[in-house]
Design an enzyme around this catalytic site. Structure first.
Site, PDB file in Angstrom:
ATOM      1  N   VAL A 121       0.966  -1.320   0.105  1.00 46.36           N
ATOM      2  CA  VAL A 121      -0.099   0.021   0.085  1.00 46.36           C
ATOM      3  C   VAL A 121       1.045   1.350   0.054  1.00 46.36           C
ATOM      4  O   VAL A 121       0.831   2.284  -0.731  1.00 46.36           O
ATOM      5  CB  VAL A 121      -0.885   0.151   1.397  1.00 46.36           C
ATOM      6  CG1 VAL A 121      -1.483   1.409   1.376  1.00 46.36           C
ATOM      7  CG2 VAL A 121      -2.023  -1.064   1.086  1.00 46.36           C
ATOM      8  N   THR A 181       2.568   1.635  -3.419  1.00 51.94           N
ATOM      9  CA  THR A 181       1.439   2.037  -4.443  1.00 51.94           C
ATOM     10  C   THR A 181       1.203   3.763  -4.184  1.00 51.94           C
ATOM     11  O   THR A 181       0.874   4.143  -5.182  1.00 51.94           O
ATOM     12  CB  THR A 181       0.193   1.284  -4.347  1.00 51.94           C
ATOM     13  OG1 THR A 181       0.446  -0.070  -4.545  1.00 51.94           O
ATOM     14  CG2 THR A 181      -0.578   1.701  -5.467  1.00 51.94           C
ATOM     15  N   GLU A 182       0.866   3.902  -2.853  1.00 59.17           N
ATOM     16  CA  GLU A 182       0.246   5.285  -2.274  1.00 59.17           C
ATOM     17  C   GLU A 182       1.161   6.304  -2.566  1.00 59.17           C
ATOM     18  O   GLU A 182       1.118   7.406  -3.158  1.00 59.17           O
ATOM     19  CB  GLU A 182      -0.066   5.291  -1.163  1.00 59.17           C
ATOM     20  CG  GLU A 182      -1.298   4.355  -0.879  1.00 59.17           C
ATOM     21  CD  GLU A 182      -2.842   5.132  -1.453  1.00 59.17           C
ATOM     22  OE1 GLU A 182      -2.565   6.171  -1.828  1.00 59.17           O
ATOM     23  OE2 GLU A 182      -3.894   4.541  -1.538  1.00 59.17           O
ATOM     24  N   SER A 183       2.507   6.075  -2.143  1.00 59.32           N
ATOM     25  CA  SER A 183       3.621   7.315  -2.204  1.00 59.32           C
ATOM     26  C   SER A 183       4.801   6.859  -2.678  1.00 59.32           C
ATOM     27  O   SER A 183       5.905   7.885  -2.596  1.00 59.32           O
ATOM     28  CB  SER A 183       3.477   7.670  -0.625  1.00 59.32           C
ATOM     29  OG  SER A 183       4.180   6.686   0.310  1.00 59.32           O
TER      30      SER A 183
END
Length: 186
Positions: free
Chosen positions: A54, A57-59
């Site tokens: 996560v 993928t996010e940052s």
């Protein structure tokens, strides 16, 4: 004898190439904040590979990342979600800038993932879809027979961005699980 030396040389080059590729992939898929990820994954009964996926993928593991929707930090929490999570966690001195702090961001993001896990009965596709598009949207999709035949699983995610997000986290999850085999043993 000459053939044997050539074969050994080719095999050595092949093994060296595989090793170099493995380390190159680890550079492309870093695992920064490993101890924090493991700590809060344990605390909130999460798979640490999922948390790493996560974050990737996010940052891309950038602690001060900010999206065009003003989501902030490693796990990209929006202001409204972060304020709600902070209230639910009992964080009294929460300031939105705290989301730039890796430990605070990971702890809040993990708490939120656990909260979604409980609501969506640990179905990672639903949890990830809710993390990206909001729990309200996922609950609405589950009630719509165009997206869910049984009201429990999604057969189709109508938001392309969310569908792509869920698939991307899944790929990143598999890569992290392959690259960092001992992460869940800590």
């Amino acid at each position: 004898m000459k053939q044997m030396k050539s074969l050994i040389l080719i095999l050595a080059i092949f093994i060296l190439s595989l090793s170099m590729m493995y380390f190159a992939i680890r550079i492309m898929y870093p695992l920064k904040y490993k101890d924090t990820i493991v700590e809060y994954s344990k605390k909130y009964d999460l798979d640490p590979y999922l948390v790493a996926a996560v974050i990737r993928t996010e940052s891309g593991f950038r602690p001060k990342a900010k999206s065009n929707k003003n989501a902030m930090g490693l796990m990209q929490l929006t202001d409204s979600t972060a304020e709600w999570v902070a209230k639910e966690m009992g964080i009294k001195d929460f300031n939105i800038e705290d989301l730039n702090n890796p430990e605070r961001n990971i702890s809040m993001g993990c708490w939120y993932l656990e909260n979604l896990n409980k609501e969506f009965k640990y179905d990672s596709n639903l949890v990830l879809a809710a993390y990206n598009a909001g729990r309200g949207n996922v609950n609405k999709w589950l009630k719509d027979d165009r997206y869910s035949k049984d009201g429990v699983t999604l057969e189709f995610i109508p938001f392309k961005e969310t569908d792509k997000y869920v698939k991307k986290v899944d790929v990143n999850y598999k890569i992290y699980k392959f690259l960092y085999k001992d992460l869940d043993k800590k």
